[in-house]
Design an enzyme around this catalytic site. Structure first.
Site, mmCIF file in Angstrom:
data_model
loop_
_atom_site.group_PDB
_atom_site.id
_atom_site.type_symbol
_atom_site.label_atom_id
_atom_site.label_comp_id
_atom_site.label_asym_id
_atom_site.label_seq_id
_atom_site.Cartn_x
_atom_site.Cartn_y
_atom_site.Cartn_z
ATOM 1 N N GLN A 36 -3.378 8.410 1.792
ATOM 2 C CA GLN A 36 -3.999 7.438 2.698
ATOM 3 C C GLN A 36 -3.719 7.835 4.148
ATOM 4 O OE1 GLN A 36 -2.741 3.232 3.258
ATOM 5 N NE2 GLN A 36 -4.816 2.670 2.638
ATOM 6 N N TYR A 69 -5.195 -2.188 11.316
ATOM 7 C CA TYR A 69 -4.788 -0.966 12.035
ATOM 8 C C TYR A 69 -5.950 -0.350 12.829
ATOM 9 C CZ TYR A 69 -0.674 -1.858 9.301
ATOM 10 O OH TYR A 69 0.421 -2.482 8.770
ATOM 11 N N ARG A 115 -11.101 2.295 3.019
ATOM 12 C CA ARG A 115 -10.578 0.961 2.716
ATOM 13 C C ARG A 115 -10.842 0.012 3.882
ATOM 14 N NH1 ARG A 115 -4.777 -1.422 0.423
ATOM 15 N NH2 ARG A 115 -5.875 -2.607 -1.165
ATOM 16 N N GLY A 167 -0.820 -2.850 -7.316
ATOM 17 C CA GLY A 167 0.286 -2.512 -6.432
ATOM 18 C C GLY A 167 1.608 -3.036 -6.929
ATOM 19 N N ARG A 168 1.855 -4.321 -6.657
ATOM 20 C CA ARG A 168 3.195 -4.868 -6.883
ATOM 21 C C ARG A 168 3.648 -4.785 -8.330
ATOM 22 N NH1 ARG A 168 2.011 -10.261 -3.741
ATOM 23 N NH2 ARG A 168 -0.057 -9.674 -4.471
HETATM 24 C C1 LIG Z 1 5.235 -3.136 -0.238
HETATM 25 C C2 LIG Z 1 3.771 -3.063 0.093
HETATM 26 C C3 LIG Z 1 3.310 -2.103 0.969
HETATM 27 C C4 LIG Z 1 1.937 -1.984 1.263
HETATM 28 N N1 LIG Z 1 1.491 -0.958 2.074
HETATM 29 C C5 LIG Z 1 0.149 -0.728 2.208
HETATM 30 C C6 LIG Z 1 -0.325 0.455 2.839
HETATM 31 O O1 LIG Z 1 0.445 1.330 3.275
HETATM 32 N N2 LIG Z 1 -1.667 0.614 2.934
HETATM 33 C C7 LIG Z 1 -2.566 -0.295 2.449
HETATM 34 O O2 LIG Z 1 -3.783 -0.096 2.557
HETATM 35 N N3 LIG Z 1 -2.130 -1.426 1.828
HETATM 36 C C8 LIG Z 1 -0.812 -1.635 1.656
HETATM 37 N N4 LIG Z 1 -0.368 -2.721 0.925
HETATM 38 C C9 LIG Z 1 -1.350 -3.610 0.264
HETATM 39 C C10 LIG Z 1 -1.606 -3.142 -1.190
HETATM 40 O O3 LIG Z 1 -2.310 -1.915 -1.202
HETATM 41 C C11 LIG Z 1 -2.420 -4.156 -2.021
HETATM 42 O O4 LIG Z 1 -3.683 -4.330 -1.431
HETATM 43 C C12 LIG Z 1 -1.732 -5.508 -2.141
HETATM 44 O O5 LIG Z 1 -0.358 -5.369 -2.448
HETATM 45 C C13 LIG Z 1 -2.406 -6.382 -3.223
HETATM 46 O O6 LIG Z 1 -2.343 -5.753 -4.484
HETATM 47 P P1 LIG Z 1 -1.226 -6.195 -5.596
HETATM 48 O O7 LIG Z 1 -1.327 -7.688 -5.721
HETATM 49 O O8 LIG Z 1 -1.657 -5.487 -6.856
HETATM 50 O O9 LIG Z 1 0.104 -5.787 -5.096
HETATM 51 C C14 LIG Z 1 1.006 -2.878 0.668
HETATM 52 C C15 LIG Z 1 1.488 -3.877 -0.205
HETATM 53 C C16 LIG Z 1 2.842 -3.967 -0.507
HETATM 54 C C17 LIG Z 1 3.302 -5.016 -1.480
#
Ligand SMILES: Cc1cc2nc3c(=O)[nH]c(=O)nc-3n(C[C@H](O)[C@H](O)[C@H](O)COP(=O)(O)O)c2cc1C
Length: 369
Positions: free
Chosen positions: A102, A174, A226, A317-318
């Site tokens: 990314q 961003y 994105r 993600g999480r």
């Molecule tokens: C710890 C953490 C760091 C994240 N860092 C980014 C990132 O660097 N770039 C991005 O586009 N989204 C980032 N996100 C958002 C995730 O890509 C994702 O959209 C969000 O966590 C929802 O998905 P989930 O419910 O499956 O976690 C981050 C989320 C978390 C929890």
């Protein structure tokens, strides 16, 4: 044999194939060295979470030195990052999992302390309505062109490092989003003003990056984009403007579009688009012109199947932070054994060292025990 849609392989137009429909969502780890070079901890963290997903999208990596948003951020702004990035790509590309880097620039969403005394830059000199935000310096035209070159150079580095693609991080407030947002972009030159003019930076950026990929990659290489569908600020990006953005991006040689949402079934704040979730409107609008990745609090296989009615691919993600084997457990119908919460004692076992742990305390306190 699992006959769920999520278990099916997926081929992009250029021939790159994912073994299933799950991607690891980009998640910042805050684990890199002070200068953006990757650490052993970080490689271990990714290695644990690859293998099972179709692709891993890495944490945001900054393409310009003054685009750094936080300490521990991955860097791709210098050739010194190449060796570590190659190791990162190899640690992800196990069992056929693909690796996507990314690419990002923080713009006004950073601080002079992170930039070692340098004032953050942005389309306009307007402070973000966020705690601890600072007044940024307005970018000069030659600096804007330089940043586009930086994204291009980062793409070439990703190719050299062995990644299968890059994702342009046009979401989460961003720099790329800052150009499209009427809150952060108050310019009156060709880079700002009407919605069309606020798209200028994105248009030139996407053209530069897709051209670089076409020229430099000898294997199928994907370029994704994105976006966040709306902003809370006034003025700010509204859902109808996002549909314009999508329309324009569908005419570009991109390989996928990826929404950023906390909840996949989120409803728009815009009065004209409240009959169904935003992902349904988005998917209908894209109308098969490009693969669409949905995301947002997917916890079970059934959640994924529901979301895949409105998307071709799904990012998680999480759940992967808490359980690196979430995909195999879900695919085998062993959801009862998924670990949804993490205790402090499990941090090291799960590769959730300092930076990411601190971030998780802010982003998912409900899942830390
Ligand atoms: C710890 C953490 C760091 C994240 N860092 C980014 C990132 O660097 N770039 C991005 O586009 N989204 C980032 N996100 C958002 C995730 O890509 C994702 O959209 C969000 O966590 C929802 O998905 P989930 O419910 O499956 O976690 C981050 C989320 C978390 C929890």
């Amino acid at each position: 044999m699992n006959n769920k849609k999520y278990a099916q392989s997926f081929s992009f137009d250029n021939g790159l194939t994912l073994k299933n429909r799950f991607l690891m969502a980009p998640m910042t780890t805050k684990m890199s060295f002070y200068d953006g070079v990757i650490t052993e901890d970080e490689k271990r963290y990714y290695h644990m979470r690859s293998k099972e997903v179709g692709a891993v999208i890495t944490a945001a990596a900054n393409v310009s030195e003054n685009g750094k948003g936080w300490e521990g951020e991955l860097g791709v702004y210098d050739d010194k990052h190449l060796a570590g990035l190659s190791e990162l790509a190899s640690s992800i590309k196990v069992n056929g999992t693909k690796a996507v880097l990314q690419l990002y620039h923080g713009g006004r969403m950073t601080q002079a302390s992170v930039l070692k005394g340098v004032q953050p830059v942005a389309p306009s000199s307007v402070r973000a309505l966020r705690p601890n935000s600072e007044v940024p310096r307005e970018l000069k035209e030659k600096e804007i062109l330089r940043i586009i070159e930086d994204f291009k150079a980062a793409t070439v580095r990703a190719i050299k490092a062995g990644f299968d693609g890059v994702e342009l991080h046009g979401a989460n407030t961003y720099l790329i989003q800052q150009f499209f947002s009427p809150h952060s972009n108050r310019r009156t030159d060709q880079w700002g003003g009407s919605m069309e003019s606020r798209f200028t930076f994105i248009e030139k950026l996407v053209d530069a990056v897709t051209d670089a990929a076409k020229e430099e990659a000898s294997e199928p290489f994907i370029v994704g984009y994105r976006f966040s569908p709306e902003e809370i600020e006034t003025p700010g990006i509204r859902f109808n403007e996002t549909l314009f953005l999508i329309e324009r991006l569908c005419n570009k040689p991109l390989n996928y579009l990826h929404v950023s949402l906390r909840k996949s079934d989120q409803i728009s704040q815009h009065g004209a688009y409240q009959d169904k979730p935003m992902i349904t409107y988005l998917h209908e609008h894209i109308n098969g012109r490009m693969p669409f990745i949905a995301v947002g609090d997917i916890r079970t296989g059934e959640d994924a199947e529901t979301v895949l009615q409105d998307s071709e691919l799904v990012a998680v993600g999480r759940v992967l932070l808490a359980d690196p084997n979430w995909v195999s457990k879900v695919s085998a119908g062993k959801e009862a054994s998924v670990r949804y919460d993490v205790t402090e004692e499990e941090r090291d076992l799960l590769g959730l060292t300092n930076g990411v742990w601190g971030f998780m305390q802010g982003m998912m306190p409900d899942r830390l025990k």
